[in-house]
Design a protein around this motif. Structure first.
Motif, mmCIF file in Angstrom:
data_model
loop_
_atom_site.group_PDB
_atom_site.id
_atom_site.type_symbol
_atom_site.label_atom_id
_atom_site.label_comp_id
_atom_site.label_asym_id
_atom_site.label_seq_id
_atom_site.Cartn_x
_atom_site.Cartn_y
_atom_site.Cartn_z
ATOM 1 N N VAL A 109 29.230 93.388 57.513
ATOM 2 C CA VAL A 109 27.946 92.072 58.180
ATOM 3 C C VAL A 109 27.694 91.658 57.107
ATOM 4 O O VAL A 109 27.273 90.811 57.962
ATOM 5 N N GLU A 110 28.114 90.816 56.069
ATOM 6 C CA GLU A 110 28.017 90.122 55.455
ATOM 7 C C GLU A 110 28.823 89.798 54.167
ATOM 8 O O GLU A 110 29.866 91.049 53.832
ATOM 9 N N VAL A 111 29.740 88.147 53.639
ATOM 10 C CA VAL A 111 30.278 88.266 52.637
ATOM 11 C C VAL A 111 29.594 86.529 52.464
ATOM 12 O O VAL A 111 29.662 85.797 52.863
ATOM 13 N N ASP A 112 29.324 86.936 50.942
ATOM 14 C CA ASP A 112 28.569 86.179 50.411
ATOM 15 C C ASP A 112 27.120 85.864 50.797
ATOM 16 O O ASP A 112 26.922 84.545 50.708
ATOM 17 N N GLY A 113 26.432 86.813 51.244
ATOM 18 C CA GLY A 113 25.353 85.893 51.446
ATOM 19 C C GLY A 113 25.150 85.424 52.983
ATOM 20 O O GLY A 113 24.509 85.223 54.071
ATOM 21 N N PHE A 114 26.188 85.556 53.868
ATOM 22 C CA PHE A 114 26.879 85.172 55.074
ATOM 23 C C PHE A 114 26.678 86.283 56.738
ATOM 24 O O PHE A 114 27.355 86.811 56.138
ATOM 25 N N THR A 115 25.482 85.717 57.291
ATOM 26 C CA THR A 115 26.313 86.652 58.467
ATOM 27 C C THR A 115 26.969 86.961 59.034
ATOM 28 O O THR A 115 27.200 86.514 59.330
ATOM 29 N N ALA A 116 28.065 88.713 58.629
ATOM 30 C CA ALA A 116 29.148 88.778 60.035
ATOM 31 C C ALA A 116 29.122 89.942 60.728
ATOM 32 O O ALA A 116 28.319 90.779 60.484
ATOM 33 N N SER A 117 30.307 90.127 61.325
ATOM 34 C CA SER A 117 30.134 91.268 62.080
ATOM 35 C C SER A 117 31.513 91.595 62.199
ATOM 36 O O SER A 117 31.817 91.055 63.600
ATOM 37 N N PHE A 118 32.672 91.659 61.690
ATOM 38 C CA PHE A 118 33.591 92.214 62.407
ATOM 39 C C PHE A 118 34.558 93.935 61.789
ATOM 40 O O PHE A 118 33.848 94.218 60.275
ATOM 41 N N SER A 119 35.229 94.611 62.614
ATOM 42 C CA SER A 119 35.879 95.240 62.652
ATOM 43 C C SER A 119 37.189 95.704 61.102
ATOM 44 O O SER A 119 37.517 96.994 60.940
ATOM 45 N N ALA A 120 37.487 94.246 61.010
ATOM 46 C CA ALA A 120 38.724 93.990 60.628
ATOM 47 C C ALA A 120 39.993 95.116 61.420
ATOM 48 O O ALA A 120 41.408 94.785 60.302
ATOM 49 N N THR A 121 40.047 95.713 61.850
ATOM 50 C CA THR A 121 40.822 96.315 63.618
ATOM 51 C C THR A 121 42.095 95.295 64.005
ATOM 52 O O THR A 121 42.619 95.394 64.704
ATOM 53 N N LEU A 122 40.793 93.717 64.287
ATOM 54 C CA LEU A 122 41.804 93.296 64.526
ATOM 55 C C LEU A 122 41.767 91.824 64.147
ATOM 56 O O LEU A 122 41.920 92.610 63.036
ATOM 57 N N HIS A 123 42.785 91.198 64.850
ATOM 58 C CA HIS A 123 43.136 89.840 63.610
ATOM 59 C C HIS A 123 41.678 88.841 63.606
ATOM 60 O O HIS A 123 41.418 88.428 64.124
ATOM 61 N N THR A 124 41.261 89.029 62.257
ATOM 62 C CA THR A 124 40.512 87.948 61.840
ATOM 63 C C THR A 124 40.233 86.533 61.642
ATOM 64 O O THR A 124 41.098 87.269 59.592
ATOM 65 N N LEU A 125 39.701 85.682 61.262
ATOM 66 C CA LEU A 125 40.074 84.602 60.735
ATOM 67 C C LEU A 125 38.203 84.320 59.807
ATOM 68 O O LEU A 125 37.309 84.115 60.983
ATOM 69 N N ILE A 126 38.658 83.394 58.678
ATOM 70 C CA ILE A 126 37.546 83.408 58.153
ATOM 71 C C ILE A 126 37.447 81.605 57.536
ATOM 72 O O ILE A 126 38.557 81.218 57.051
ATOM 73 N N ILE A 127 36.394 81.037 58.615
ATOM 74 C CA ILE A 127 36.357 80.074 58.158
ATOM 75 C C ILE A 127 35.013 78.892 57.682
ATOM 76 O O ILE A 127 34.376 79.552 58.625
#
Length: 225
Positions: free
Chosen positions: A135-153
């Motif tokens: 739900v959050e990475v370094d204070g940035f709101t996220a929403s991903f399951s990591a069961t699909l292929h994921t890009l963080i840019i």
């Protein structure tokens, strides 16, 4: 740290431990976090919230999260001995608990990880049935399951950047399943979280990384592969 063997008496083909929320989901949160960090963590501060704060020791979530930080999969028999393996690898970890965080999901974990100069803060939820949501990475709101292929840019907040990246992925035959864009202010750096049905070609990944307005790219293939 004494071993609570009764918690790990049930060993099956899918997971190890008493429940998918307390074991499989926890392992997946940690495995997603180390991929975001981009290295094997050397230090970890692990904070359990709400229900997890009350049950993480008795249900084995402490072993599960350490096992995930070691990149053990959900069906790895070494989970029950994760503390010993962490000691062998030199992973330093600290557990914290916050029992009454009313705005958070009952099964929430925050990971503050460090490897050399790299640091990351990841907040994840174990949603049941082994399903997770970062739900959050370094204070940035996220929403991903990591069961699909994921890009963080990470990219400058420039006009047309989202459409351009979507076009690049389309030309690589990558179908976007979900996209979430978070920024801390107008014209400040934006972080894009993109889930795709299929993997991205190395040449496309390299192209995205060399764009002048793109500052950092993390690619996370399906963590269960």
């Amino acid at each position: 740290m004494a071993e609570k063997s009764s918690v790990f008496d049930m060993i099956g083909p899918v997971m190890i431990g008493p429940s998918s929320s307390h074991t499989a989901g926890v392992v997946r949160i940690a495995r997603a976090a180390i991929r975001i960090l981009g290295a094997a963590p050397e230090e970890a501060v692990i904070t359990f919230y709400n229900s997890f704060a009350r049950t993480y020791e008795g249900h084995g979530s402490d072993r599960a999260i350490v096992a995930g930080l070691l990149d053990f999969k959900t069906d790895d028999k070494r989970i029950k001995d994760a503390f010993d393996h962490a000691k062998e690898r030199g992973l330093k970890y600290t557990f914290k608990s916050v029992g009454n965080a009313s705005t958070m999901h009952p099964n929430t974990i925050k990971l503050n990880l460090k490897a050399g100069e790299r640091q990351v803060e990841v907040i994840g939820q174990s949603r049941g049935g082994g399903v997770i949501n970062i739900v959050e990475v370094d204070g940035f709101t996220a929403s991903f399951s990591a069961t699909l292929h994921t890009l963080i840019i990470d990219a400058d907040d420039v006009r047309g950047s989202i459409a351009f990246i979507a076009s690049v992925l389309a030309h690589d035959d990558c179908n976007i399943a979900t996209m979430n864009v978070s920024r801390k202010g107008r014209n400040e750096m934006a972080r894009q979280f993109i889930e795709m049905d299929s993997g991205i070609k190395p040449i496309t990944l390299d192209y995205l990384k060399q764009l002048s307005w793109v500052k950092h790219v993390v690619y996370i293939p399906n963590i269960d592969l």
